[in-house]
Design a protein around this motif. Sequence first.
Motif, PDB file in Angstrom:
ATOM      1  N   SER A 166     -59.022-116.668 -33.123  1.00  0.00           N
ATOM      2  CA  SER A 166     -57.960-117.680 -33.155  1.00  0.00           C
ATOM      3  C   SER A 166     -57.242-117.677 -34.497  1.00  0.00           C
ATOM      4  CB  SER A 166     -58.552-119.068 -32.901  1.00  0.00           C
ATOM      5  OG  SER A 166     -59.157-119.137 -31.627  1.00  0.00           O
ATOM      6  N   THR A 167     -58.028-117.582 -35.580  1.00  0.00           N
ATOM      7  CA  THR A 167     -57.433-117.563 -36.915  1.00  0.00           C
ATOM      8  C   THR A 167     -56.523-116.363 -37.092  1.00  0.00           C
ATOM      9  OG1 THR A 167     -59.394-118.672 -37.826  1.00  0.00           O
ATOM     10  CG2 THR A 167     -57.950-117.544 -39.381  1.00  0.00           C
ATOM     11  N   SER A 168     -57.010-115.195 -36.684  1.00  0.00           N
ATOM     12  CA  SER A 168     -56.200-113.976 -36.807  1.00  0.00           C
ATOM     13  C   SER A 168     -54.939-114.060 -35.962  1.00  0.00           C
ATOM     14  CB  SER A 168     -57.035-112.760 -36.371  1.00  0.00           C
ATOM     15  OG  SER A 168     -58.217-112.663 -37.131  1.00  0.00           O
ATOM     16  N   THR A 169     -55.077-114.598 -34.752  1.00  0.00           N
ATOM     17  CA  THR A 169     -53.935-114.728 -33.855  1.00  0.00           C
ATOM     18  C   THR A 169     -52.901-115.711 -34.404  1.00  0.00           C
ATOM     19  OG1 THR A 169     -55.362-114.280 -31.959  1.00  0.00           O
ATOM     20  CG2 THR A 169     -53.225-115.268 -31.496  1.00  0.00           C
ATOM     21  N   ASN A 170     -53.379-116.820 -34.983  1.00  0.00           N
ATOM     22  CA  ASN A 170     -52.459-117.817 -35.523  1.00  0.00           C
ATOM     23  C   ASN A 170     -51.668-117.294 -36.709  1.00  0.00           C
ATOM     24  OD1 ASN A 170     -53.175-119.767 -33.651  1.00  0.00           O
ATOM     25  ND2 ASN A 170     -54.788-120.630 -34.933  1.00  0.00           N
ATOM     26  N   ILE A 171     -52.249-116.359 -37.463  1.00  0.00           N
ATOM     27  CA  ILE A 171     -51.537-115.768 -38.596  1.00  0.00           C
ATOM     28  C   ILE A 171     -50.289-115.037 -38.121  1.00  0.00           C
ATOM     29  CG2 ILE A 171     -51.685-113.997 -40.391  1.00  0.00           C
ATOM     30  CD1 ILE A 171     -54.628-114.753 -40.729  1.00  0.00           C
ATOM     31  N   ILE A 177     -46.316-114.833 -29.907  1.00  0.00           N
ATOM     32  CA  ILE A 177     -45.848-115.807 -28.924  1.00  0.00           C
ATOM     33  C   ILE A 177     -44.778-115.214 -28.021  1.00  0.00           C
ATOM     34  CG2 ILE A 177     -43.955-116.789 -30.265  1.00  0.00           C
ATOM     35  CD1 ILE A 177     -46.513-118.725 -28.136  1.00  0.00           C
ATOM     36  N   GLN A 178     -44.182-114.104 -28.458  1.00  0.00           N
ATOM     37  CA  GLN A 178     -43.105-113.484 -27.701  1.00  0.00           C
ATOM     38  C   GLN A 178     -43.662-112.562 -26.633  1.00  0.00           C
ATOM     39  OE1 GLN A 178     -40.521-111.537 -30.481  1.00  0.00           O
ATOM     40  NE2 GLN A 178     -40.648-113.210 -31.954  1.00  0.00           N
ATOM     41  N   ASP A 179     -42.883-112.336 -25.603  1.00  0.00           N
ATOM     42  CA  ASP A 179     -43.261-111.382 -24.555  1.00  0.00           C
ATOM     43  C   ASP A 179     -42.829-109.993 -25.005  1.00  0.00           C
ATOM     44  OD1 ASP A 179     -42.423-113.697 -21.945  1.00  0.00           O
ATOM     45  OD2 ASP A 179     -44.369-113.267 -22.841  1.00  0.00           O
ATOM     46  N   GLN A 180     -43.719-109.328 -25.707  1.00  0.00           N
ATOM     47  CA  GLN A 180     -43.371-108.025 -26.261  1.00  0.00           C
ATOM     48  C   GLN A 180     -43.396-106.925 -25.197  1.00  0.00           C
ATOM     49  OE1 GLN A 180     -42.323-107.656 -29.338  1.00  0.00           O
ATOM     50  NE2 GLN A 180     -42.588-109.820 -29.776  1.00  0.00           N
ATOM     51  N   ILE A 181     -44.196-107.117 -24.146  1.00  0.00           N
ATOM     52  CA  ILE A 181     -44.308-106.102 -23.097  1.00  0.00           C
ATOM     53  C   ILE A 181     -43.791-106.698 -21.796  1.00  0.00           C
ATOM     54  CG2 ILE A 181     -45.892-104.536 -21.914  1.00  0.00           C
ATOM     55  CD1 ILE A 181     -47.774-104.795 -24.285  1.00  0.00           C
ATOM     56  N   SER A 182     -42.727-106.183 -21.300  1.00  0.00           N
ATOM     57  CA  SER A 182     -42.018-106.809 -20.180  1.00  0.00           C
ATOM     58  C   SER A 182     -42.811-106.804 -18.881  1.00  0.00           C
ATOM     59  CB  SER A 182     -40.679-106.088 -19.956  1.00  0.00           C
ATOM     60  OG  SER A 182     -40.901-104.713 -19.691  1.00  0.00           O
ATOM     61  N   ILE A 183     -43.783-105.897 -18.724  1.00  0.00           N
ATOM     62  CA  ILE A 183     -44.502-105.823 -17.458  1.00  0.00           C
ATOM     63  C   ILE A 183     -45.508-106.959 -17.321  1.00  0.00           C
ATOM     64  CG2 ILE A 183     -44.225-103.330 -17.277  1.00  0.00           C
ATOM     65  CD1 ILE A 183     -47.109-103.012 -18.227  1.00  0.00           C
ATOM     66  N   PHE A 184     -45.784-107.686 -18.416  1.00  0.00           N
ATOM     67  CA  PHE A 184     -46.718-108.803 -18.365  1.00  0.00           C
ATOM     68  C   PHE A 184     -45.955-110.115 -18.358  1.00  0.00           C
ATOM     69  CE2 PHE A 184     -49.386-105.556 -20.526  1.00  0.00           C
ATOM     70  CZ  PHE A 184     -50.345-105.431 -19.535  1.00  0.00           C
ATOM     71  N   PRO A 185     -46.370-111.092 -17.521  1.00  0.00           N
ATOM     72  CA  PRO A 185     -45.641-112.359 -17.416  1.00  0.00           C
ATOM     73  C   PRO A 185     -45.917-113.315 -18.570  1.00  0.00           C
ATOM     74  CG  PRO A 185     -47.531-112.377 -15.942  1.00  0.00           C
ATOM     75  CD  PRO A 185     -47.453-110.992 -16.534  1.00  0.00           C
ATOM     76  N   GLN A 186     -47.049-113.134 -19.296  1.00  0.00           N
ATOM     77  CA  GLN A 186     -47.373-114.038 -20.393  1.00  0.00           C
ATOM     78  C   GLN A 186     -47.238-113.323 -21.733  1.00  0.00           C
ATOM     79  OE1 GLN A 186     -49.887-113.536 -17.983  1.00  0.00           O
ATOM     80  NE2 GLN A 186     -49.452-115.284 -16.670  1.00  0.00           N
ATOM     81  N   SER A 187     -47.258-114.109 -22.806  1.00  0.00           N
ATOM     82  CA  SER A 187     -47.175-113.543 -24.148  1.00  0.00           C
ATOM     83  C   SER A 187     -48.472-112.828 -24.506  1.00  0.00           C
ATOM     84  CB  SER A 187     -46.904-114.656 -25.159  1.00  0.00           C
ATOM     85  OG  SER A 187     -48.021-115.534 -25.230  1.00  0.00           O
ATOM     86  N   ILE A 188     -48.375-111.962 -25.511  1.00  0.00           N
ATOM     87  CA  ILE A 188     -49.563-111.265 -25.990  1.00  0.00           C
ATOM     88  C   ILE A 188     -50.580-112.280 -26.485  1.00  0.00           C
ATOM     89  CG2 ILE A 188     -50.418-109.633 -27.721  1.00  0.00           C
ATOM     90  CD1 ILE A 188     -47.701-108.277 -27.651  1.00  0.00           C
ATOM     91  N   ARG A 189     -50.105-113.324 -27.137  1.00  0.00           N
ATOM     92  CA  ARG A 189     -50.996-114.364 -27.668  1.00  0.00           C
ATOM     93  C   ARG A 189     -51.810-115.004 -26.543  1.00  0.00           C
ATOM     94  NH1 ARG A 189     -51.041-119.937 -28.732  1.00  0.00           N
ATOM     95  NH2 ARG A 189     -52.063-120.498 -30.690  1.00  0.00           N
ATOM     96  N   TYR A 190     -51.171-115.266 -25.416  1.00  0.00           N
ATOM     97  CA  TYR A 190     -51.863-115.873 -24.274  1.00  0.00           C
ATOM     98  C   TYR A 190     -52.967-114.957 -23.766  1.00  0.00           C
ATOM     99  CZ  TYR A 190     -52.616-117.813 -19.603  1.00  0.00           C
ATOM    100  OH  TYR A 190     -53.184-118.334 -18.471  1.00  0.00           O
ATOM    101  N   ARG A 191     -52.698-113.655 -23.696  1.00  0.00           N
ATOM    102  CA  ARG A 191     -53.696-112.708 -23.199  1.00  0.00           C
ATOM    103  C   ARG A 191     -54.858-112.568 -24.176  1.00  0.00           C
ATOM    104  NH1 ARG A 191     -48.848-110.390 -21.719  1.00  0.00           N
ATOM    105  NH2 ARG A 191     -48.824-108.927 -23.460  1.00  0.00           N
ATOM    106  N   ILE A 192     -54.545-112.616 -25.477  1.00  0.00           N
ATOM    107  CA  ILE A 192     -55.611-112.545 -26.477  1.00  0.00           C
ATOM    108  C   ILE A 192     -56.550-113.737 -26.342  1.00  0.00           C
ATOM    109  CG2 ILE A 192     -56.099-112.717 -28.951  1.00  0.00           C
ATOM    110  CD1 ILE A 192     -53.624-111.020 -29.454  1.00  0.00           C
TER     111      ILE A 192
END
Length: 222
Positions: A166-171, A177-192
Motif C-alpha cells: 500500500s505504501t509503495s502504491t500510494n507513492i 490511478i490512471q488506466d494505463q492499459i486499455s484492455i483492463f477496465p480498472q486502474s493498475i492501482r486497483y489491480r495491485i
Amino acid sequence: MTLYFTVNTIIEFSCLLVACLCLYKEKDPIWRLSILYLLFTCFTEVSAIHLRKVLHQSNLYLYNVFLLVECGFISTFFYFLYKKYVNKSKWLIGWLSLFALFYTLELISNNFLNFTFKTASALSVAFVLASLYFYYLILKDEKFERLSIYPPFWWVNGTLIFYFGSTSTNIFFDYLIQDQISIFPQSIRYRIFNILNVLLYCCWSYAFLCKYLQRKSSSSSV
C-alpha cells in the motif's frame, strides 16, 4: 447479485469463514475480535459497491469510517502481540491519539468530502514499521518458535505485505490511478490492491488455521 462478487469480496468472505470456523472457541479475545473485524470489513466492501454501482453515490465517507476501525483493530492487535515481549501501552495510546489528530485535521481540511488519503498513507507506513519491530522482537526472544506454524508470525506477514504494498502504491498514486492499459477496465492501482488483498487474507487465514491447530494440540495434551 454477481455485482457484489469481486476479488476483494470473495477473499474477504473466505477469510471471514475461516475465522469463524477456527476462532469461535478461541480463548484469546484479540483473536476472536478478528471475526467481528472481518465481518465489518465485508459489510463495508459490499455497502461501498452498492453505493457506487447501484445508488451511484460516493462511498468515500464509508471508507473514512472504516479507516478508524482498521486503525483501532490492527493497532490493538499489534499491542497484544507485543505484550508477550514488552509492554508498550503508552505507545498504543500515543499512536492512537496522534492518528486521531491527523485524521480529524485532514477531514476538516477536506470539508468532510474526500477520503483521508494522507492519513491512510501514514497508517500504512506505521504498520510496516510495527511489523518490522515484531520481527525484531522475535529475533531477540530466546524462546524457540516454529515460524512455519506460529500464528502471530503469519498474521504479521500478511499485514506487512499489504501495508508495504500500500505504501509503495500510494507513492506512485497519480500514475497508478490512471488506466494505463486499455484492455483492463480498472486502474493498475486497483489491480495491485486486489493482489495485496489476496495475499493479506491468505496469510491471515493460515494464521487462523495455525491458531486453531495450536489450541487443539494444547487441549489434547492436557
